[in-house]
Design an enzyme around this catalytic site. Structure first.
Site, PDB file in Angstrom:
ATOM      1  N   LYS A   1      35.408  -3.757  22.477  1.00 23.41           N
ATOM      2  CA  LYS A   1      35.220  -5.165  22.073  1.00 23.41           C
ATOM      3  C   LYS A   1      35.582  -5.357  20.602  1.00 23.41           C
ATOM      4  CE  LYS A   1      30.800  -5.047  23.212  1.00 23.41           C
ATOM      5  NZ  LYS A   1      30.659  -3.655  23.704  1.00 23.41           N
TER       6      LYS A   1
ATOM      7  N   ARG B   1      24.206 -11.094  25.760  1.00 25.58           N
ATOM      8  CA  ARG B   1      23.923  -9.822  26.423  1.00 25.58           C
ATOM      9  C   ARG B   1      22.779  -9.930  27.421  1.00 25.58           C
ATOM     10  NH1 ARG B   1      25.982  -6.278  21.805  1.00 25.58           N
ATOM     11  NH2 ARG B   1      25.755  -4.196  22.613  1.00 25.58           N
TER      12      ARG B   1
ATOM     13  N   ARG C   1      33.383   8.256  17.081  1.00 20.27           N
ATOM     14  CA  ARG C   1      33.815   7.143  16.224  1.00 20.27           C
ATOM     15  C   ARG C   1      33.299   7.294  14.785  1.00 20.27           C
ATOM     16  NH1 ARG C   1      31.992   1.352  18.245  1.00 20.27           N
ATOM     17  NH2 ARG C   1      29.984   2.404  18.315  1.00 20.27           N
TER      18      ARG C   1
ATOM     19  N   ARG D   1      27.843   5.356  12.680  1.00 22.39           N
ATOM     20  CA  ARG D   1      26.695   4.502  12.963  1.00 22.39           C
ATOM     21  C   ARG D   1      25.498   5.340  13.404  1.00 22.39           C
ATOM     22  NH1 ARG D   1      28.997  -0.286  16.725  1.00 22.39           N
ATOM     23  NH2 ARG D   1      27.026   0.118  17.759  1.00 22.39           N
TER      24      ARG D   1
ATOM     25  N   ARG E   1      21.874   2.642  25.386  1.00 16.37           N
ATOM     26  CA  ARG E   1      22.701   1.414  25.289  1.00 16.37           C
ATOM     27  C   ARG E   1      23.392   1.138  26.619  1.00 16.37           C
ATOM     28  NH1 ARG E   1      25.824   3.303  20.076  1.00 16.37           N
ATOM     29  NH2 ARG E   1      27.308   1.655  20.545  1.00 16.37           N
TER      30      ARG E   1
HETATM   31  P1  AP5 Z   1      34.912  -0.251  19.871  1.00 15.70           P
HETATM   32  O1  AP5 Z   1      36.021  -1.224  19.806  1.00 15.70           O
HETATM   33  O2  AP5 Z   1      34.099  -0.026  18.646  1.00 15.70           O
HETATM   34  O3  AP5 Z   1      33.973  -0.604  21.124  1.00 15.70           O
HETATM   35  P2  AP5 Z   1      32.841  -1.692  21.271  1.00 15.70           P
HETATM   36  O4  AP5 Z   1      32.933  -2.211  22.662  1.00 15.70           O
HETATM   37  O5  AP5 Z   1      32.910  -2.694  20.167  1.00 15.70           O
HETATM   38  O6  AP5 Z   1      31.604  -0.738  21.131  1.00 15.70           O
HETATM   39  P3  AP5 Z   1      30.269  -0.854  20.299  1.00 15.70           P
HETATM   40  O7  AP5 Z   1      29.672   0.517  20.329  1.00 15.70           O
HETATM   41  O8  AP5 Z   1      30.477  -1.461  18.950  1.00 15.70           O
HETATM   42  O9  AP5 Z   1      29.494  -1.823  21.194  1.00 15.70           O
HETATM   43  P4  AP5 Z   1      27.995  -2.016  21.344  1.00 15.70           P
HETATM   44  O10 AP5 Z   1      27.984  -3.154  22.263  1.00 15.70           O
HETATM   45  O11 AP5 Z   1      27.193  -0.843  21.758  1.00 15.70           O
HETATM   46  O12 AP5 Z   1      27.542  -2.222  19.816  1.00 15.70           O
HETATM   47  P5  AP5 Z   1      27.128  -3.511  19.019  1.00 15.70           P
HETATM   48  O13 AP5 Z   1      27.532  -3.266  17.622  1.00 15.70           O
HETATM   49  O14 AP5 Z   1      27.577  -4.752  19.687  1.00 15.70           O
HETATM   50  O15 AP5 Z   1      35.514   1.129  20.384  1.00 15.70           O
HETATM   51  C1  AP5 Z   1      34.703   2.291  20.506  1.00 15.70           C
HETATM   52  C2  AP5 Z   1      35.564   3.538  20.226  1.00 15.70           C
HETATM   53  O16 AP5 Z   1      36.581   3.629  21.223  1.00 15.70           O
HETATM   54  C3  AP5 Z   1      36.295   3.482  18.878  1.00 15.70           C
HETATM   55  O17 AP5 Z   1      36.354   4.795  18.349  1.00 15.70           O
HETATM   56  C4  AP5 Z   1      37.698   2.988  19.224  1.00 15.70           C
HETATM   57  O18 AP5 Z   1      38.667   3.443  18.319  1.00 15.70           O
HETATM   58  C5  AP5 Z   1      37.884   3.577  20.622  1.00 15.70           C
HETATM   59  N1  AP5 Z   1      38.699   2.715  21.480  1.00 15.70           N
HETATM   60  C6  AP5 Z   1      38.672   1.357  21.573  1.00 15.70           C
HETATM   61  N2  AP5 Z   1      39.538   0.917  22.503  1.00 15.70           N
HETATM   62  C7  AP5 Z   1      40.130   2.027  23.009  1.00 15.70           C
HETATM   63  C8  AP5 Z   1      41.121   2.237  24.024  1.00 15.70           C
HETATM   64  N3  AP5 Z   1      41.673   1.204  24.691  1.00 15.70           N
HETATM   65  N4  AP5 Z   1      41.481   3.506  24.306  1.00 15.70           N
HETATM   66  C9  AP5 Z   1      40.912   4.575  23.633  1.00 15.70           C
HETATM   67  N5  AP5 Z   1      39.967   4.441  22.658  1.00 15.70           N
HETATM   68  C10 AP5 Z   1      39.593   3.186  22.357  1.00 15.70           C
HETATM   69  O19 AP5 Z   1      25.540  -3.472  19.140  1.00 15.70           O
HETATM   70  C11 AP5 Z   1      24.782  -2.478  18.506  1.00 15.70           C
HETATM   71  C12 AP5 Z   1      23.304  -2.750  18.716  1.00 15.70           C
HETATM   72  O20 AP5 Z   1      22.956  -4.007  18.092  1.00 15.70           O
HETATM   73  C13 AP5 Z   1      22.847  -2.904  20.161  1.00 15.70           C
HETATM   74  O21 AP5 Z   1      22.584  -1.658  20.779  1.00 15.70           O
HETATM   75  C14 AP5 Z   1      21.588  -3.761  19.977  1.00 15.70           C
HETATM   76  O22 AP5 Z   1      20.496  -2.983  19.511  1.00 15.70           O
HETATM   77  C15 AP5 Z   1      21.992  -4.719  18.870  1.00 15.70           C
HETATM   78  N6  AP5 Z   1      22.632  -5.936  19.401  1.00 15.70           N
HETATM   79  C16 AP5 Z   1      23.910  -6.353  19.165  1.00 15.70           C
HETATM   80  N7  AP5 Z   1      24.161  -7.500  19.816  1.00 15.70           N
HETATM   81  C17 AP5 Z   1      23.021  -7.834  20.464  1.00 15.70           C
HETATM   82  C18 AP5 Z   1      22.666  -8.903  21.325  1.00 15.70           C
HETATM   83  N8  AP5 Z   1      23.533  -9.878  21.638  1.00 15.70           N
HETATM   84  N9  AP5 Z   1      21.397  -8.907  21.845  1.00 15.70           N
HETATM   85  C19 AP5 Z   1      20.500  -7.960  21.521  1.00 15.70           C
HETATM   86  N10 AP5 Z   1      20.785  -6.888  20.727  1.00 15.70           N
HETATM   87  C20 AP5 Z   1      22.045  -6.836  20.199  1.00 15.70           C
END
Ligand code: AP5
Length: 223
Positions: free
Chosen positions: A13, A88, A127, A161, A172
């Site tokens: 994402k 979410r 990552r 992170r 997660r």
């Molecule tokens: P990346 O693009 O970073 O993936 P992502 O989907 O953004 O993953 P996140 O880990 O950031 O998502 P998340 O939903 O767990 O975290 P968030 O910050 O939202 O890619 C990941 C890796 O893969 C990278 O190394 C990249 O280079 C690689 N990659 C990407 N695309 C690729 C491809 N096509 N092929 C190969 N490799 C690839 O949330 C964190 C925390 O915040 C949550 O756990 C929660 O506690 C809180 N939070 C955030 N939003 C909410 C909400 N709406 N409600 C409640 N709590 C929330």
């Protein structure tokens, strides 16, 4: 244009949102990034969220919807938005509907990044990112061209992170399955979901999303 990028942790994402910011001049609203900023700044929201995030659980609906509402208020109405990591839960889906309606915005697409769960733990635990410009790297898939030096800004500081360890990633993923995947049917009923193969290369995923978004004016004209 307003779109949601929906998919499990590690689906890509953030990677795709960053590309859309460049290619389509859209604004990325990442609840994860905004919460991490609040944690780093030690704000009351950050202090509440830190332990929950480190464990991989979801922060409360009212906190994240408040953060999104505040962020939307800072944008010009014409500015296209990518919701990254929000909504979410079912409650957040309803909050987003209300937040958009109150600002005369409509939701155009939910882009679902379909990925193989087995790949996600490796993607996330490998990552790391530049502490200066936030560019994303991976131990296996995307190393800096010169070891220890950021390709984009030339700095040598990198960080991981605190929730990118295997235990938190498993939590997660469980949270995603239990609370986030169930929001999909309500968006499917609206006919706005487009599923993209998130296992393809980042370039291919970006090109596929680009084709979907670029068809919007034609779709509007047909309706
Ligand atoms: P990346 O693009 O970073 O993936 P992502 O989907 O953004 O993953 P996140 O880990 O950031 O998502 P998340 O939903 O767990 O975290 P968030 O910050 O939202 O890619 C990941 C890796 O893969 C990278 O190394 C990249 O280079 C690689 N990659 C990407 N695309 C690729 C491809 N096509 N092929 C190969 N490799 C690839 O949330 C964190 C925390 O915040 C949550 O756990 C929660 O506690 C809180 N939070 C955030 N939003 C909410 C909400 N709406 N409600 C409640 N709590 C929330």
């Amino acid at each position: 244009m307003n779109i949601i990028l929906l998919g499990p942790p590690g689906a890509g994402k953030g990677t795709q949102a960053a590309r859309l910011v460049e290619s389509h001049r859209m604004k990325q609203l990442s609840t994860g990034d905004m919460l991490r900023e609040a944690v780093a700044a030690g704000t009351p929201i950050g202090r509440k969220a830190k332990a929950i995030m480190d464990e991989g659980r979801l922060v409360s609906d009212d906190i994240v919807s408040g953060v999104i509402g505040d962020a939307l208020d800072k944008l010009a109405k014409s500015q296209g938005v990518i919701f990254d990591g929000y909504p979410r839960t079912e409650l957040q889906v309803r909050s987003l509907d209300d937040l958009l309606a109150a600002r005369d915005r409509t939701l155009d697409f939910v882009i679902e990044l379909a990925v193989d769960e087995d790949a996600l733990v490796e993607r996330i635990t490998g990552r790391f990112s530049c502490t200066t410009c936030n560019s994303n790297y991976h131990d296996t898939f995307r190393r800096p061209k010169v070891a220890g030096v950021c390709d984009k800004c030339g700095c040598s500081g990198f960080s991981r992170r605190s929730d990118d360890n295997e235990e938190a990633v498993r939590t997660r993923l469980a949270e995603y399955r239990a609370k986030t995947a169930p929001v999909m049917p309500s968006y499917q009923q609206r006919g706005i979901v487009r599923t993209v193969n998130g296992m393809a290369s980042p370039e291919t995923v970006a090109a596929t999303i680009g084709v979907i978004l670029d068809r919007l004016p034609q779709m509007r004209a047909e309706n």
